[in-house]
Design a protein around this motif. Sequence first.
Motif, PDB file in Angstrom:
ATOM      1  N   ALA A  72       0.832  -1.209   0.000  1.00 38.77           N
ATOM      2  CA  ALA A  72       0.000   0.000   0.000  1.00 38.77           C
ATOM      3  C   ALA A  72       0.861   1.252   0.000  1.00 38.77           C
ATOM      4  CB  ALA A  72      -0.934  -0.010   1.203  1.00 38.77           C
ATOM      5  N   LEU A  73       1.982   1.218   0.722  1.00 36.28           N
ATOM      6  CA  LEU A  73       2.891   2.369   0.714  1.00 36.28           C
ATOM      7  C   LEU A  73       3.501   2.585  -0.674  1.00 36.28           C
ATOM      8  CD1 LEU A  73       4.783   2.076   4.109  1.00 36.28           C
ATOM      9  CD2 LEU A  73       3.342   3.945   3.353  1.00 36.28           C
ATOM     10  N   LEU A  74       3.829   1.495  -1.341  1.00 39.50           N
ATOM     11  CA  LEU A  74       4.393   1.627  -2.681  1.00 39.50           C
ATOM     12  C   LEU A  74       3.366   2.140  -3.690  1.00 39.50           C
ATOM     13  CD1 LEU A  74       6.574  -1.598  -2.934  1.00 39.50           C
ATOM     14  CD2 LEU A  74       7.357   0.761  -2.759  1.00 39.50           C
ATOM     15  N   MET A  75       2.102   1.836  -3.456  1.00 31.81           N
ATOM     16  CA  MET A  75       1.051   2.262  -4.385  1.00 31.81           C
ATOM     17  C   MET A  75       0.556   3.677  -4.118  1.00 31.81           C
ATOM     18  SD  MET A  75       0.889  -0.145  -6.484  1.00 31.81           S
ATOM     19  CE  MET A  75      -0.543   0.343  -7.404  1.00 31.81           C
ATOM     20  N   LEU A  76       0.943   4.287  -3.003  1.00 29.72           N
ATOM     21  CA  LEU A  76       0.464   5.632  -2.668  1.00 29.72           C
ATOM     22  C   LEU A  76       0.764   6.684  -3.740  1.00 29.72           C
ATOM     23  CD1 LEU A  76       1.007   6.092   1.159  1.00 29.72           C
ATOM     24  CD2 LEU A  76      -1.140   6.079  -0.091  1.00 29.72           C
ATOM     25  N   PRO A  77       1.956   6.703  -4.341  1.00 29.63           N
ATOM     26  CA  PRO A  77       2.199   7.742  -5.351  1.00 29.63           C
ATOM     27  C   PRO A  77       1.312   7.601  -6.600  1.00 29.63           C
ATOM     28  CG  PRO A  77       4.263   6.760  -4.642  1.00 29.63           C
ATOM     29  CD  PRO A  77       3.168   5.960  -4.038  1.00 29.63           C
ATOM     30  N   PHE A  78       0.793   6.413  -6.845  1.00 29.60           N
ATOM     31  CA  PHE A  78      -0.020   6.186  -8.031  1.00 29.60           C
ATOM     32  C   PHE A  78      -1.510   6.390  -7.769  1.00 29.60           C
ATOM     33  CE2 PHE A  78       3.719   3.402  -8.322  1.00 29.60           C
ATOM     34  CZ  PHE A  78       4.342   4.028  -9.389  1.00 29.60           C
ATOM     35  N   ARG A  79      -1.878   6.615  -6.517  1.00 29.27           N
ATOM     36  CA  ARG A  79      -3.278   6.765  -6.150  1.00 29.27           C
ATOM     37  C   ARG A  79      -3.744   8.179  -6.443  1.00 29.27           C
ATOM     38  NH1 ARG A  79      -5.656   6.692  -0.154  1.00 29.27           N
ATOM     39  NH2 ARG A  79      -7.826   6.854  -0.728  1.00 29.27           N
ATOM     40  N   GLN A  80      -4.923   8.299  -7.039  1.00 25.37           N
ATOM     41  CA  GLN A  80      -5.485   9.600  -7.327  1.00 25.37           C
ATOM     42  C   GLN A  80      -6.252  10.085  -6.093  1.00 25.37           C
ATOM     43  OE1 GLN A  80      -7.874   9.509 -10.798  1.00 25.37           O
ATOM     44  NE2 GLN A  80      -6.203   8.921 -12.133  1.00 25.37           N
TER      45      GLN A  80
END
Length: 67
Positions: free
Chosen positions: A57-65
Amino acid sequence: MSKKIQSTIMLFLIGVGFAIFSFVQLANVHTQPLSQQHDDVIQALLYMIPAIAAFAALLMLPFRQSN
């Protein structure tokens, strides 16, 4: 402190906490009796799941709108 930063820090601490517990549990398996070793390994691997999920989830944070 903003809500985004606070939630990111909490997610990181949750991941680190579960990961540390899992590794310590796996490292101390050999000190248990043989009948309990299998249970401890399974428990450690089950606690590894939320740690991996938190880091993913931390790695996906920059890709989250954000809205």
